[in-house]
Design a protein around this motif. Structure first.
Motif, mmCIF file in Angstrom:
data_model
loop_
_atom_site.group_PDB
_atom_site.id
_atom_site.type_symbol
_atom_site.label_atom_id
_atom_site.label_comp_id
_atom_site.label_asym_id
_atom_site.label_seq_id
_atom_site.Cartn_x
_atom_site.Cartn_y
_atom_site.Cartn_z
ATOM 1 N N UNK A 1 -5.339 2.751 9.514
ATOM 2 C CA UNK A 1 -4.221 3.336 8.779
ATOM 3 C C UNK A 1 -4.723 4.291 7.706
ATOM 4 N N UNK A 2 -5.769 3.892 7.026
ATOM 5 C CA UNK A 2 -6.319 4.756 5.970
ATOM 6 C C UNK A 2 -6.934 6.019 6.563
ATOM 7 N N UNK A 3 -7.581 5.877 7.699
ATOM 8 C CA UNK A 3 -8.200 7.056 8.294
ATOM 9 C C UNK A 3 -7.141 8.070 8.728
ATOM 10 N N UNK A 4 -5.962 7.590 9.009
ATOM 11 C CA UNK A 4 -4.872 8.495 9.368
ATOM 12 C C UNK A 4 -4.020 8.853 8.159
ATOM 13 N N UNK B 1 -2.129 7.034 6.526
ATOM 14 C CA UNK B 1 -0.828 6.364 6.578
ATOM 15 C C UNK B 1 -0.761 5.332 5.450
ATOM 16 N N UNK B 2 -0.819 5.823 4.227
ATOM 17 C CA UNK B 2 -0.908 4.926 3.082
ATOM 18 C C UNK B 2 0.365 4.110 2.876
ATOM 19 N N UNK B 3 1.509 4.699 3.214
ATOM 20 C CA UNK B 3 2.766 3.974 3.056
ATOM 21 C C UNK B 3 2.814 2.736 3.947
ATOM 22 N N UNK B 4 2.407 2.877 5.186
ATOM 23 C CA UNK B 4 2.406 1.740 6.114
ATOM 24 C C UNK B 4 1.313 0.737 5.734
ATOM 25 N N UNK B 5 0.186 1.261 5.266
ATOM 26 C CA UNK B 5 -0.878 0.362 4.821
ATOM 27 C C UNK B 5 -0.399 -0.472 3.631
ATOM 28 N N UNK B 6 0.382 0.146 2.756
ATOM 29 C CA UNK B 6 0.918 -0.585 1.601
ATOM 30 C C UNK B 6 1.902 -1.650 2.047
ATOM 31 N N UNK B 7 2.730 -1.336 3.033
ATOM 32 C CA UNK B 7 3.674 -2.339 3.549
ATOM 33 C C UNK B 7 2.927 -3.524 4.169
ATOM 34 N N UNK B 8 1.833 -3.248 4.864
ATOM 35 C CA UNK B 8 1.029 -4.326 5.438
ATOM 36 C C UNK B 8 0.463 -5.208 4.332
ATOM 37 N N UNK B 9 -0.063 -4.598 3.282
ATOM 38 C CA UNK B 9 -0.621 -5.357 2.162
ATOM 39 C C UNK B 9 0.449 -6.223 1.502
ATOM 40 N N UNK B 10 1.633 -5.648 1.314
ATOM 41 C CA UNK B 10 2.727 -6.387 0.687
ATOM 42 C C UNK B 10 3.146 -7.582 1.548
ATOM 43 N N UNK B 11 3.175 -7.362 2.850
ATOM 44 C CA UNK B 11 3.568 -8.448 3.756
ATOM 45 C C UNK B 11 2.551 -9.585 3.704
ATOM 46 N N UNK B 12 1.277 -9.225 3.753
ATOM 47 C CA UNK B 12 0.226 -10.244 3.751
ATOM 48 C C UNK B 12 0.260 -11.053 2.458
ATOM 49 N N UNK B 13 0.477 -10.363 1.328
ATOM 50 C CA UNK B 13 0.507 -11.085 0.052
ATOM 51 C C UNK B 13 1.748 -11.963 -0.064
ATOM 52 N N UNK B 14 2.903 -11.419 0.325
ATOM 53 C CA UNK B 14 4.149 -12.169 0.158
ATOM 54 C C UNK B 14 4.227 -13.394 1.064
ATOM 55 N N UNK B 15 3.630 -13.288 2.255
ATOM 56 C CA UNK B 15 3.677 -14.417 3.190
ATOM 57 C C UNK B 15 2.475 -15.352 3.047
ATOM 58 N N UNK B 16 1.504 -14.932 2.214
ATOM 59 C CA UNK B 16 0.292 -15.733 1.977
ATOM 60 C C UNK B 16 -0.445 -16.066 3.279
ATOM 61 N N UNK B 17 -0.411 -15.105 4.218
ATOM 62 C CA UNK B 17 -1.111 -15.300 5.491
ATOM 63 C C UNK B 17 -2.618 -15.339 5.285
ATOM 64 N N UNK B 18 -3.063 -14.592 4.289
ATOM 65 C CA UNK B 18 -4.484 -14.541 3.957
ATOM 66 C C UNK B 18 -4.609 -14.613 2.448
ATOM 67 N N UNK B 19 -5.557 -15.360 1.965
ATOM 68 C CA UNK B 19 -5.750 -15.476 0.527
ATOM 69 C C UNK B 19 -6.278 -14.166 -0.045
ATOM 70 N N UNK B 20 -5.596 -13.657 -1.082
ATOM 71 C CA UNK B 20 -6.005 -12.411 -1.703
ATOM 72 C C UNK B 20 -7.214 -12.629 -2.599
ATOM 73 N N UNK B 21 -8.170 -11.687 -2.499
ATOM 74 C CA UNK B 21 -9.342 -11.673 -3.365
ATOM 75 C C UNK B 21 -9.229 -10.484 -4.307
ATOM 76 N N UNK B 22 -10.166 -10.376 -5.229
ATOM 77 C CA UNK B 22 -10.079 -9.286 -6.208
ATOM 78 C C UNK B 22 -10.062 -7.921 -5.521
#
Length: 619
Positions: A193-196, A198-219
């Motif tokens: 996504x970053x190479x293309x 597509x920062x908006x979609x990459x941001x939505x992916x990050x928001x989804x992962x954090x909100x659903x706690x699918x993966x533990x966020x690190x610094x």
């Protein structure tokens, strides 16, 4: 090391003495250090030395990847191109970049290429350009496994095909179907996504992962999120998000990511504030942060580079190869060849040998300085004697030989590559033949590239499009654009920039303006700085104040902070139109732009209230 750093500082002060940048007053609210007095043309009026900061967040072992290193663009077009290599490629490194024994991010230089066409935006790459790029950014996925994922990343396809702002819904449905959301999958999807861009979609992916706690966020996941917010929603929103991050994760990486984006946006005031905030939080002063400062001041105030070097000396921060490269480039831009060579000697004394990018930078400044006899030995050293020893250097050497007008050398090197060319060598050869005004040879290389690789990105077509633009071959350029459309390539900022130049060179400025505006609106991607400037300079020549002001405003809307070059162009428009530029000084002050000698002279000429010998007699 300190002795050599003192030598670097002393050497660089000489460069600053040659600089035409006028000194600026020191603002009372700025933070400063108080080392010994620093001298440029004259000593500073105060012992206070700014140590504020500038294109890239850092390696991130978390979910996101930083594809841009704070850069893009000093004073002239040449610097704009080099900035692309420095700044836009010095931002937070990719997730998983290696760390050295001191915990520093991996080499800054990995992400700072020399003028890879404004370069390097990689707006539509199918994936990493080579295996090393992928492994550097994906430590948790083995190389063989990476190859499999490269062609079958379902997560990435789900995100790309999701309608507009419905990435969350598409991901939720995908997970409900029994698919597992793993960190390696997220890492790879984020990389693509970053190479293309597509920062908006990459941001939505990050928001989804954090909100659903699918993966533990690190610094570094939070840092990556900061980077995306800054790119999509602006610095202010990114700054606000930091307050929501758990305190235990609000470390240096988070703030340096914010700093890099401030520098990338050319926001001097905010960059300085963030740098001072990092000092207040007692984070260690790193080479990365200092390199950001150097990149920033390289563009806006070269005199302050000496202040940064003084700070590095005081804090015992050892310069990196990238640090030396910035200094070499700054010396070269000032046409201080002797000083540039002294920097190289100091670098070697520190045990750091010039790499390919540094050698190419040296060769370029030798060429621009008219020192062909010095450029050629550097080029020979780069290619290793016969061109076969350092085959990988051909992509850098080909355009440089072309700049020297050495058609025979270009032909010799291309014949080495021709039997089994690499795609980057084809692009370099197209550029080289274009510089030598041999369009037929450039077309022959392009045809070979099209036949060799079934699927090309728009970046590869753009190389040929630039040749047509430079030679005002509008009809062929239009045909190539149709070919790009038929190939199904996603057209991005690189192609827009070439299209703009194509129509401008053909005298169709309004058409170029329309193309740029439509492209930005339809794709919601930031056009390149040079695209705006190419059009604005044409309006300036015409004295078209209305359209020049409109273009200036659109640049600001796109996120480009005020800087000297657009103001120079804008004021020249008023001069050519023979109308007074009311309030221009106030606009410069409001935007924290401090004029150099050239801009100051323009201001004086455009001042509606300036006194002349005749006006004083009449008064």
């Amino acid at each position: 090391m300190c002795r050599n750093q003192s030598y670097i500082l002393g050497t660089f002060r000489a460069c600053c003495a040659k600089s035409e940048v006028t000194s600026r007053s020191i603002e009372d609210n700025a933070a400063f250090v108080e080392p010994q007095k620093v001298r440029f043309n004259t000593s500073l009026s105060s012992k206070r030395c700014y140590v504020m900061t500038r294109d890239s967040p850092m390696p991130c072992r978390g979910l996101q990847f930083f594809s841009t290193q704070a850069g893009t663009e000093s004073s002239e077009e040449e610097d704009d191109n080099l900035e692309a290599g420095f700044s836009k490629r010095q931002t937070p490194v990719s997730a998983g970049a290696t760390q050295d024994s001191k915990g520093e991010a991996g080499n800054d230089d990995e992400f700072s290429e020399l003028e890879i066409s404004e370069d390097e935006i990689n707006d539509d790459v199918e994936g990493p350009q080579n295996e090393m790029e992928l492994s550097d950014t994906e430590p948790e996925v083995g190389r063989e496994k990476s190859r499999e994922r490269r062609g079958s990343n379902q997560l990435f396809r789900i995100i790309v095909t999701a309608p507009g702002l419905s990435v969350h819904n598409s991901l939720e449905k995908w997970v409900e179907e029994g698919n597992e959301l793993t960190r390696p999958d997220i890492l790879l999807a984020m990389l693509f996504l970053r190479r293309r861009r597509m920062y908006g979609r990459a941001l939505q992916l990050s928001e989804y992962v954090e909100s659903t706690k699918k993966v533990e966020f690190l610094e570094r996941d939070y840092a990556s999120r900061i980077d995306l917010i800054a790119k999509v929603r602006g610095i202010h929103k990114a700054e606000n998000y930091i307050e929501k991050i758990p305190k235990s994760f609000r470390g240096e990486v988070v703030y340096r990511t914010l700093l890099a984006n401030c520098v990338l946006a050319n926001n001097v005031k905010k960059s300085e504030q963030v740098f001072n905030k990092m000092k207040d939080l007692e984070f260690p002063i790193t080479c990365f942060a200092c390199n950001q400062l150097l990149l920033l001041y390289k563009r806006v105030d070269k005199k302050k580079i000496a202040d940064v070097l003084l700070l590095m000396e005081k804090e015992k921060v050892k310069p990196s190869l990238f640090t030396y490269r910035i200094l070499i480039d700054t010396k070269g831009q000032s046409n201080d060849i002797a000083g540039m060579e002294q920097i190289v000697e100091t670098m070697k004394a520190e045990g750091i040998e010039p790499d390919l990018a540094t050698q190419a930078l040296l060769a370029k400044h030798y060429v621009l300085g008219g020192l062909k006899e010095k450029a050629e030995p550097v080029l020979k050293q780069m290619e290793g004697g016969n061109g076969k020893e350092n085959r990988w250097a051909c992509r850098s050497v080909l355009p440089l030989y072309a700049t020297l007008g050495k058609a025979d050398e270009v032909e010799r090197l291309w014949n080495i590559c021709k039997p089994n060319p690499r795609i980057d060598e084809c692009i370099a050869a197209i550029e080289a033949w274009g510089k030598l005004n041999n369009v037929e040879e450039a077309e022959a290389v392009f045809d070979k590239m099209v036949k060799t690789w079934k699927k090309l990105s728009s970046k590869h077509y753009t190389a040929m499009l630039k040749v047509y633009a430079n030679h005002k071959m509008l009809a062929k350029g239009k045909d190539l654009v149709k070919q790009i459309g038929e190939s199904g390539c996603r057209i991005g900022p690189l192609t827009w920039d070439a299209l703009v130049k194509l129509y401008v060179e053909a005298g169709e400025v309004e058409k170029a303006d329309s193309i740029l505006q439509k492209a930005a609106q339809q794709n919601q991607i930031k056009p390149m700085f040079s695209s705006f400037m190419t059009i604005m300079e044409q309006y300036a020549r015409r004295g078209d104040v209305h359209n020049a002001e409109k273009m200036f405003h659109r640049m600001r809307q796109a996120g480009y902070q005020a800087r000297i070059r657009p103001f120079q162009c804008l004021i020249q428009t008023y001069l050519n139109a023979k109308v007074p530029a009311y309030g221009m000084r106030e606009r410069l002050i409001a935007d924290n732009v401090f004029p150099n000698k050239a801009l100051a002279a323009q201001l004086a000429s455009a001042d509606a209230f300036r006194k002349t010998a005749v006006s004083e007699l009449l008064d």
